[in-house]
Design a protein around this motif. Sequence first.
Motif, PDB file in Angstrom:
ATOM      1  N   GLY A 168       0.807  -1.205   0.000  1.00 28.29           N
ATOM      2  CA  GLY A 168       0.000   0.000   0.000  1.00 28.29           C
ATOM      3  C   GLY A 168       0.844   1.261   0.000  1.00 28.29           C
ATOM      4  N   ALA A 169       1.979   1.231   0.701  1.00 24.59           N
ATOM      5  CA  ALA A 169       2.855   2.400   0.755  1.00 24.59           C
ATOM      6  C   ALA A 169       3.397   2.734  -0.620  1.00 24.59           C
ATOM      7  CB  ALA A 169       3.993   2.158   1.740  1.00 24.59           C
ATOM      8  N   SER A 170       3.811   1.721  -1.367  1.00 28.27           N
ATOM      9  CA  SER A 170       4.366   1.977  -2.698  1.00 28.27           C
ATOM     10  C   SER A 170       3.279   2.460  -3.650  1.00 28.27           C
ATOM     11  CB  SER A 170       5.037   0.715  -3.249  1.00 28.27           C
ATOM     12  OG  SER A 170       4.118  -0.333  -3.453  1.00 28.27           O
ATOM     13  N   ALA A 171       2.101   1.843  -3.590  1.00 29.38           N
ATOM     14  CA  ALA A 171       1.009   2.270  -4.456  1.00 29.38           C
ATOM     15  C   ALA A 171       0.582   3.698  -4.132  1.00 29.38           C
ATOM     16  CB  ALA A 171      -0.176   1.315  -4.315  1.00 29.38           C
ATOM     17  N   ALA A 172       0.516   4.011  -2.835  1.00 31.38           N
ATOM     18  CA  ALA A 172       0.118   5.356  -2.413  1.00 31.38           C
ATOM     19  C   ALA A 172       1.118   6.406  -2.882  1.00 31.38           C
ATOM     20  CB  ALA A 172      -0.035   5.403  -0.896  1.00 31.38           C
ATOM     21  N   ALA A 173       2.404   6.094  -2.782  1.00 35.93           N
ATOM     22  CA  ALA A 173       3.426   7.048  -3.210  1.00 35.93           C
ATOM     23  C   ALA A 173       3.367   7.273  -4.714  1.00 35.93           C
ATOM     24  CB  ALA A 173       4.812   6.555  -2.795  1.00 35.93           C
ATOM     25  N   ALA A 174       3.249   6.192  -5.474  1.00 31.48           N
ATOM     26  CA  ALA A 174       3.197   6.324  -6.930  1.00 31.48           C
ATOM     27  C   ALA A 174       1.950   7.074  -7.383  1.00 31.48           C
ATOM     28  CB  ALA A 174       3.249   4.946  -7.581  1.00 31.48           C
ATOM     29  N   ALA A 175       0.852   6.910  -6.647  1.00 31.62           N
ATOM     30  CA  ALA A 175      -0.402   7.572  -7.000  1.00 31.62           C
ATOM     31  C   ALA A 175      -0.484   8.999  -6.462  1.00 31.62           C
ATOM     32  CB  ALA A 175      -1.589   6.751  -6.482  1.00 31.62           C
ATOM     33  N   GLY A 176       0.505   9.416  -5.686  1.00 30.81           N
ATOM     34  CA  GLY A 176       0.530  10.788  -5.212  1.00 30.81           C
ATOM     35  C   GLY A 176      -0.324  11.071  -4.004  1.00 30.81           C
ATOM     36  N   TYR A 177      -0.388  10.123  -3.064  1.00 33.71           N
ATOM     37  CA  TYR A 177      -1.142  10.329  -1.817  1.00 33.71           C
ATOM     38  C   TYR A 177      -0.297  11.145  -0.820  1.00 33.71           C
ATOM     39  CZ  TYR A 177      -4.500   6.529  -2.969  1.00 33.71           C
ATOM     40  OH  TYR A 177      -5.474   5.720  -3.531  1.00 33.71           O
ATOM     41  N   GLY A 178       0.275  12.226  -1.252  1.00 34.06           N
ATOM     42  CA  GLY A 178       1.165  12.995  -0.400  1.00 34.06           C
ATOM     43  C   GLY A 178       2.604  12.577  -0.593  1.00 34.06           C
ATOM     44  N   PRO A 179       3.554  13.339  -0.009  1.00 32.10           N
ATOM     45  CA  PRO A 179       4.975  13.121  -0.303  1.00 32.10           C
ATOM     46  C   PRO A 179       5.686  12.062   0.508  1.00 32.10           C
ATOM     47  CG  PRO A 179       4.710  15.061   1.079  1.00 32.10           C
ATOM     48  CD  PRO A 179       3.326  14.561   0.786  1.00 32.10           C
TER      49      PRO A 179
ATOM     50  N   GLY B 127      16.931  13.387 -14.107  1.00 40.23           N
ATOM     51  CA  GLY B 127      15.744  14.221 -13.959  1.00 40.23           C
ATOM     52  C   GLY B 127      14.635  13.556 -13.173  1.00 40.23           C
ATOM     53  N   GLY B 128      14.848  12.291 -12.777  1.00 40.74           N
ATOM     54  CA  GLY B 128      13.824  11.580 -12.014  1.00 40.74           C
ATOM     55  C   GLY B 128      12.592  11.277 -12.858  1.00 40.74           C
ATOM     56  N   VAL B 129      11.599  10.707 -12.233  1.00 31.61           N
ATOM     57  CA  VAL B 129      10.325  10.432 -12.909  1.00 31.61           C
ATOM     58  C   VAL B 129       9.563  11.751 -13.002  1.00 31.61           C
ATOM     59  CG1 VAL B 129       8.152   9.153 -12.833  1.00 31.61           C
ATOM     60  CG2 VAL B 129      10.265   8.068 -12.035  1.00 31.61           C
ATOM     61  N   THR B 130       9.185  12.145 -14.194  1.00 36.43           N
ATOM     62  CA  THR B 130       8.507  13.432 -14.391  1.00 36.43           C
ATOM     63  C   THR B 130       7.039  13.275 -14.757  1.00 36.43           C
ATOM     64  OG1 THR B 130       9.243  13.473 -16.692  1.00 36.43           O
ATOM     65  CG2 THR B 130      10.640  14.594 -15.078  1.00 36.43           C
ATOM     66  N   SER B 131       6.618  12.073 -15.095  1.00 36.05           N
ATOM     67  CA  SER B 131       5.218  11.835 -15.471  1.00 36.05           C
ATOM     68  C   SER B 131       4.688  10.645 -14.685  1.00 36.05           C
ATOM     69  CB  SER B 131       5.104  11.576 -16.971  1.00 36.05           C
ATOM     70  OG  SER B 131       3.762  11.390 -17.351  1.00 36.05           O
ATOM     71  N   TRP B 132       3.852  10.930 -13.693  1.00 33.97           N
ATOM     72  CA  TRP B 132       3.340   9.894 -12.808  1.00 33.97           C
ATOM     73  C   TRP B 132       1.943   9.434 -13.251  1.00 33.97           C
ATOM     74  CZ3 TRP B 132       6.340   7.635  -9.231  1.00 33.97           C
ATOM     75  CH2 TRP B 132       7.516   8.297  -8.861  1.00 33.97           C
ATOM     76  N   PRO B 133       1.514   8.251 -12.825  1.00 35.43           N
ATOM     77  CA  PRO B 133       0.157   7.778 -13.194  1.00 35.43           C
ATOM     78  C   PRO B 133      -0.919   8.770 -12.737  1.00 35.43           C
ATOM     79  CG  PRO B 133       1.432   6.014 -12.145  1.00 35.43           C
ATOM     80  CD  PRO B 133       2.220   7.274 -11.971  1.00 35.43           C
ATOM     81  N   GLN B 134      -1.970   8.874 -13.532  1.00 37.92           N
ATOM     82  CA  GLN B 134      -3.078   9.758 -13.228  1.00 37.92           C
ATOM     83  C   GLN B 134      -4.284   8.939 -12.789  1.00 37.92           C
ATOM     84  OE1 GLN B 134      -2.790  13.221 -13.191  1.00 37.92           O
ATOM     85  NE2 GLN B 134      -0.649  12.543 -13.405  1.00 37.92           N
ATOM     86  N   PRO B 135      -5.081   9.486 -11.861  1.00 39.73           N
ATOM     87  CA  PRO B 135      -6.240   8.730 -11.360  1.00 39.73           C
ATOM     88  C   PRO B 135      -7.269   8.493 -12.448  1.00 39.73           C
ATOM     89  CG  PRO B 135      -6.291  10.997 -10.563  1.00 39.73           C
ATOM     90  CD  PRO B 135      -4.971  10.810 -11.218  1.00 39.73           C
ATOM     91  N   PRO B 136      -8.071   7.449 -12.311  1.00 38.29           N
ATOM     92  CA  PRO B 136      -9.123   7.173 -13.288  1.00 38.29           C
ATOM     93  C   PRO B 136     -10.085   8.359 -13.405  1.00 38.29           C
ATOM     94  CG  PRO B 136      -8.883   5.359 -11.739  1.00 38.29           C
ATOM     95  CD  PRO B 136      -8.071   6.488 -11.198  1.00 38.29           C
ATOM     96  N   ILE B 137     -10.624   8.526 -14.583  1.00 32.74           N
ATOM     97  CA  ILE B 137     -11.608   9.591 -14.799  1.00 32.74           C
ATOM     98  C   ILE B 137     -12.927   9.176 -14.174  1.00 32.74           C
ATOM     99  CG2 ILE B 137     -12.882  10.906 -16.541  1.00 32.74           C
ATOM    100  CD1 ILE B 137     -10.507  10.461 -18.421  1.00 32.74           C
ATOM    101  N   SER B 138     -13.424  10.013 -13.267  1.00 34.26           N
ATOM    102  CA  SER B 138     -14.659   9.641 -12.559  1.00 34.26           C
ATOM    103  C   SER B 138     -15.884  10.035 -13.367  1.00 34.26           C
ATOM    104  CB  SER B 138     -14.690  10.342 -11.196  1.00 34.26           C
ATOM    105  OG  SER B 138     -14.549  11.720 -11.337  1.00 34.26           O
TER     106      SER B 138
END
Length: 463
Positions: free
Chosen positions: A157-168, A452-463
Amino acid sequence: MSETDLTISELRRRFAEKSLSPLEYWLALEKHIDRWEPTICALYAFDRDAARRQAKASTDRWWRGETLGLLDGIPVTLKELIATKGQPVPLGTRATELKPATEDAPVAARLREDGAVIFAKTTCPDYGMLSSGLSSFHHLTRNPWDVTQNPGGSSAGASAAAAAGYGPLHIGTDIGGSVRLPAGWTGIFGFKPSHGRIPVDPYYVGRCAGPMTRTVDDAALAMATLSRPDWRDGTSLPPNDLDWTSLPVGVEGLTIGLMLDAGCGLAVEDEILAAVEQAAFRFEQAGAKIVPVQPVLSRSMLDGLDAFWRSRFWGDIETLDEERRKSILPYIYSWALGAAGISGVEAVRGFNQTIEMRKSCGRLFSEVDAVLSPTNPIVSYPADWASPTNDPARPFEHICFTVPWNMSEQPAASINCGFSKSGMPIGLQIVGPRFDDLSVLGLSKAFETWTGGVTSWPQPPIS
């Protein structure tokens, strides 16, 4: 850049100049999480009301100029195995009797002292014994890069949350790779510090806690809070005066070992080998001497560890009644049953293999300043698999690059070094000498700066 993508330093600057308050940030982040969570299921005990109260209190402190610490107002999650007072610790399994924890574990206590906003726990598999988002207690946790794929574990869950941008900032734990493996599979930065650098309770051979973030700087900044000692951890290191905010980033003159063969376990896929070799070339271009090195792990070491861990785990669950034992995830229960025929002498011999790992790692580091390797041997695997082999008779074939450094107590990190043709992240592992946590963070920062690190992260599903 969205407000929800801000780093810890950026948030602190915005809080200080009063262009954004902790409460305003939290309310924006809460909406972002709501868009993602039904799909990836990264959280347990998500408490919005408590988060709002904490964020409001932090806002008041920032307004008065009376902040508690570096992480005041910063939202953070804790892996479910890390106790927080008043909340049960299910250990990822339906077999656990749910009782509220009587006190905060060291990590939680340090974060509260500094005013962090602890808003949720993150999911893990049963007893933290899988590298998977599969659990008998939690919903299936998925990888935000491709929700048909696994985020890894046990800090799933920690890795998924970080990749999805649940805070820093998200805190995981690692006894054989459980911070670094999922970090590699989700493209984030995962840091396993030297053993004892971040106190844990309960502590155990090889068990560490570590930050999981999108940037190296966020992980380093968190270490200033997380590394304060705690008497409950008998291996807790003494107070340090390390400057976690000023990392050494020079590599010129260093001898860095390149390990492309783990010695046993799953074969490394070609795309991963190519990405790691290219990463090593960047270090060479910057002035480091890259030398091929042999594996530190052997088949007998891994099999011995398997026997030891099975025996230890069987001892933990042996006293459960039959109904509770049967509620454990079948994959893990099947693995544990293998310990029923292991003698005490065999279990001790298995434990002795952890000492052999330590010796092997020490021998290598008498010749090199750092080691680069793949984090994971394979690109990805299905979300509903219990492990990359999905075979309880071969449970640890994927941890061969990561587990030796737990037993040698050395700092190690995983940082993204590219993507597969299927679009999945590839992790580079960076290992440093025991207690030299800053060198691993510094090498990681240097690599992040070059790429430059990861510059484009996954985006949440369109609701």
